[in-house]
Design a protein around this motif. Structure first.
Motif: not given
Length: 846
Positions: A5-7, A275-285, A294-299
């Motif tokens: 889990v990366n911010r 919340i919003a999901l970034h469908k092109g990546a494993n990210e949500f805001a 904005v948080v990135k989950l996994g790879r």
């Protein structure tokens, strides 16, 4: 469930009530309580655009990317639409008689839905001038959220503080059905994005998150854990988690299979609202009282593996799917880089969320690693064969031995699915390992270190001080690529050198055997994914290119339109296959025969290369010829190439002028590069003193300057005369003048000056070197001076006014004419003593 889990972004601002990702640009849209809308670049964290929308809160914003718009709803009852590129306000109108709480955009149609505190939902069609096309009534409190059903976009759901969720059809003003969802108001509703479950998730002021089956209208699960009103919850599209946020300030991630809490995040930004999901990546805001995160989950990388026969296995969440590249019909007819339709079938599931998927070398087994565990399945029937704790896994070449990295300091080796005892890997436990790697030797990498062990003895073969991110062995077991963040190295493993030290009883230190490896190549390119095909290293780069490495030299197969992951090579198809992050299949051609031929040339095995040459496809011959030229085999390249331009360049570089001449004579006159080729051939012919060929070349190249120099050097007066006539015909008067002058035709030079309106120069030249042409030149000069009649009248003609010239004019003229009549060029000397006086008179007259 273990995943990183990366911010990526944390930006403090006024209260954020709405967020949305742009589908193609790295942009994040935020609507603020103070009436402002900001657009962030979520890669850099910078605010790139700001819009002052209203003086009251903006509670909902969405991109309409196909129109370059965003739409915003606010507490002044207005819906506003802006062009985010030009900052132009597209429209603004009062949409409801009360606060606009929520809105959503139809995924394909030109429809925007808005929900309000007036307890109604309205549909607006921008193709019809933003006309209200439907009003939906039935709720008895504030409308908090709207969501279209991804399985049927003609239906949508609404969440309301009247504790219900209603399902609607776009064309009907009344709800299809109503579900009583929470004990208190419902704040959010969202559909499950997959096709396998008719689920939706809701949140409420009763501090719970609930999952519903909307077909049976039954509650599947209630999740408790938040300590205040829950603002939102969504199914992550790529990972088996549900993400929720609450007014308690936390974000929770729930396992969508077990519904247990997997992680809780807190960024100390007070209440979470949206919340919003970034469908092109494993990210949500997520928007909070005090900013946005904005948080990135996994790879983002897909999890897949392909065996040597072309059987592809990949995962989607916990599901395991399979397909075979052997099923592709007519692979030779595939266009480069085009999408290849696949029909995968689900073969099973895996108990862990996979972070890696690896076939055994013989293709019989597949290992899944994830959540701190590994499971070995049979590839054909997908049955569990073995399992245990592990964060990384590596197969030995025999497919009967494997190693498991249980923790960063602990590794076990298994043989025939039983732990091997008595033989351990030397030095394990003394340093921290990030991962282990399949190959001829067992490889491990850690911070600044790569270590290789012998599978059987457990002895250290070599320690290399390098910070690597991957280790990739060739199938032959002699070459290994060590990939770093900025470059990669190719090493050759010398088994004999290592065995010699072992057999002689030499001491093997913690550094291993220095001579066990030698560096073959170092390439300063960023490698994303890579595979070996024989001794050919195929890889994708950070600059979106598909390349391969042979003998220390890199060759580009094709640029890539998007980020692709190397799947493997099918020799029967002569194609490289790649997938994108959604495991959609693409391919590019690469002839294995060409690779084998190039490998033989690099080994200087020209006999083997000659045997392979007839089997190289015709469309690959030019590529092979370029390769041979780079390896200084130009004569062979000249024989192979079918490209006329390349053949011509090679023949010139080899001074094979006859081949070059034959080639040029065979080219069509329409070839736009023909003249430059003839000129190049002429230069080369001059260099080796082939004057006849140079003359033909310069003539065909229309290079009259070079041709004139050549004719003068050869003393060819007849050819020079022809060149002069050609130059005059083409309007090259300077060249024609020089040709006549150098050829001794002074009279012709004077006539040329007169014809081209250069009477003054013609008169001076004639006065000095050709007296018989003076009258004609002077008349032309005078004609040029019509606008200045006094000067024209003062120009003296020596034939008409011999008294103004020195004595001897008539004798000099007679002598000049006599020389000319005898076939001479005129001496000019006879007039030498008269020139000064004549010029003086002309200058005085001027």
């Amino acid at each position: 469930m273990l995943f990183e889990v990366n911010r990526k972004l944390l930006s403090r601002s006024e209260r954020v009530k709405a967020v949305d990702f742009h589908p193609t640009e790295p942009w994040l849209l935020t609507g603020l309580y103070n009436g402002t809308v900001n657009i962030y670049n979520h890669e850099t964290g910078a605010i790139i655009k700001t819009f002052e929308i209203a003086e009251v809160p903006v509670r909902c914003v969405k991109f309409i990317a196909r129109k370059n718009w965003f739409v915003a709803g606010s507490d002044d009852f207005h819906l506003r639409v802006f062009n985010y590129n030009t900052h132009e306000k597209v429209t603004a109108f009062e949409a409801h008689p009360d606060y606009i709480r929520c809105l959503t955009v139809h995924p394909t149609a030109s429809i925007v839905l808005t929900g309000s505190d007036d307890m109604t939902i309205k549909a607006w069609d921008w193709e019809k001038g933003w006309r209200n096309i439907q009003i939906y009534e039935g709720h008895t409190h504030y409308i908090m959220n709207l969501a279209f059903n991804p399985k049927d976009t003609n239906t949508f759901a609404s969440a309301c503080l009247d504790r219900t969720v209603k399902m609607w059809s776009i064309g009907a003003p009344t709800a299809n059905f109503t579900m009583d969802c929470h004990e208190k108001g419902v704040n959010y509703v969202e559909f499950y994005p997959g096709t396998d479950k008719p689920y939706l998730v809701t949140t409420g002021d009763d501090k719970t998150v609930k999952v519903w089956d909307y077909l049976s209208k039954s509650c599947v699960q209630t999740m408790e854990g938040h300590t205040n009103n829950v603002s939102f919850a969504v199914f992550h599209p790529n990972m088996p988690v549900i993400v929720s946020g609450s007014e308690d300030g936390t974000i929770k991630m729930w396992n969508s299979g077990t519904y247990r809490i997997e992680n809780t995040l807190s960024y100390s930004l007070e209440r979470a609202w949206c919340i919003a999901l970034h469908k092109g990546a494993n990210e949500f805001a997520v928007g909070f009282d005090e900013g946005v995160v904005v948080v990135k989950l996994g790879r983002d990388d897909p999890t897949f593996s392909m065996d040597p026969s072309g059987k592809l296995i990949f995962t989607r969440a916990h599901s395991v799917l399979s397909t075979s590249l052997q099923s592709i019909s007519s692979p030779s007819s595939l266009s480069d880089g085009s999408l290849i339709p696949l029909s995968p079938k689900e073969i099973g599931s895996t108990e862990v969320f996979p972070t890696s998927l690896t076939h055994s070398p013989n293709g019989r087994f597949v290992t899944v690693v994830g959540d701190g565990e590994y499971i070995i399945y049979t590839a054909l029937a997908w049955r569990n064969k073995a399992f245990g704790n592990g964060v990384s896994f590596a197969w030995a070449p025999d497919s009967n031995t494997y190693a498991v990295l249980e923790t960063r300091m602990k590794m076990k080796v298994f043989k025939s699915f039983k732990e091997r005892t008595g033989v351990g890997m030397k030095g394990v436990g003394g340093w921290s390992m990030d991962a282990i790697h399949t190959g001829t030797l067992l490889g491990a990498r850690g911070s600044g270190v790569v270590m290789f062990w012998d599978w059987e003895s457990g002895e250290i073969v070599r320690r290399i001080d390098v910070d690597a991110k991957d280790i990739i062995w060739s199938g032959s077991g002699t070459l290994v690529a060590i990939v770093t963040e900025e470059s990669f190295f190719v090493l050759r493993f010398d088994r004999a050198a290592y065995d010699e030290v072992v057999e002689e009883g030499g001491e093997i230190t913690d550094e291993g055997v220095e001579d066990a490896f030698e560096v073959v190549a170092e390439v300063n390119e960023v490698v994303k994914t890579a595979k070996w095909v024989g001794d050919c290293f195929i890889y994708t780069t950070g600059t979106k290119r598909l390349c391969y490495l042979l003998g220390g030299e890199s060759y580009t197969i094709s640029p890539l339109d998007t980020t692709l992951y190397l799947l493997g090579y099918m020799p029967a198809h002569n194609r490289v296959y790649l997938v994108d992050k959604d495991v959609k299949l693409f391919s590019y051609p690469l002839s294995l025969t060409v690779v084998e031929y190039q490998t033989a040339v690099l080994r200087d095995d020209m006999d083997a290369a000659a045997e392979l040459l007839p089997s190289i496809p015709q469309d690959q011959l030019n590529k092979v010829a370029r390769f041979l030229e780079a390896r200084e085999h130009k004569e062979l390249a000249l024989q192979i190439t079918t490209d006329p331009d390349h053949k011509f360049d090679l023949s010139l570089s080899l001074s094979d002028l006859d081949t070059a001449l034959s080639l040029l004579r065979s080219l069509p006159a329409s070839d736009t590069s023909l003249e430059s080729k003839w000129s190049s051939l002429g230069d080369q012919a001059l260099a080796v003193f082939r004057f006849d060929l140079a003359r033909e070349s310069f003539t065909r190249a229309n290079d009259l300057q070079a041709l004139m120099l050549l004719l003068l050097a050869m003393g060819d007066r007849e050819g020079l005369g022809e060149l002069v006539r050609r130059a005059e015909g083409e309007g090259l008067n300077n060249l024609a003048f020089v040709g006549r002058w150098e050829g001794g035709d002074v009279g012709g030079a004077v006539d040329l000056l007169v014809r081209t309106g250069r009477g003054a120069e013609g008169a001076l030249l004639a006065r000095t070197y050709a007296p018989s042409h003076v009258p004609k030149a002077l008349e032309a000069w005078k004609a040029d001076l019509k606008s200045r009649p006094k000067i024209a009248a003062s120009v003296a003609n020596p034939a008409e006014n011999p008294e103004v010239f020195e004595e001897g004019w008539e004798e000099a003229l007679a002598k000049e004419e006599a020389l000319l009549s005898e076939g001479g060029n005129g001496s000019g000397n006879a007039l030498g003593s008269l020139a000064g006086g004549g010029v003086g008179v002309l200058v005085d007259a001027e």
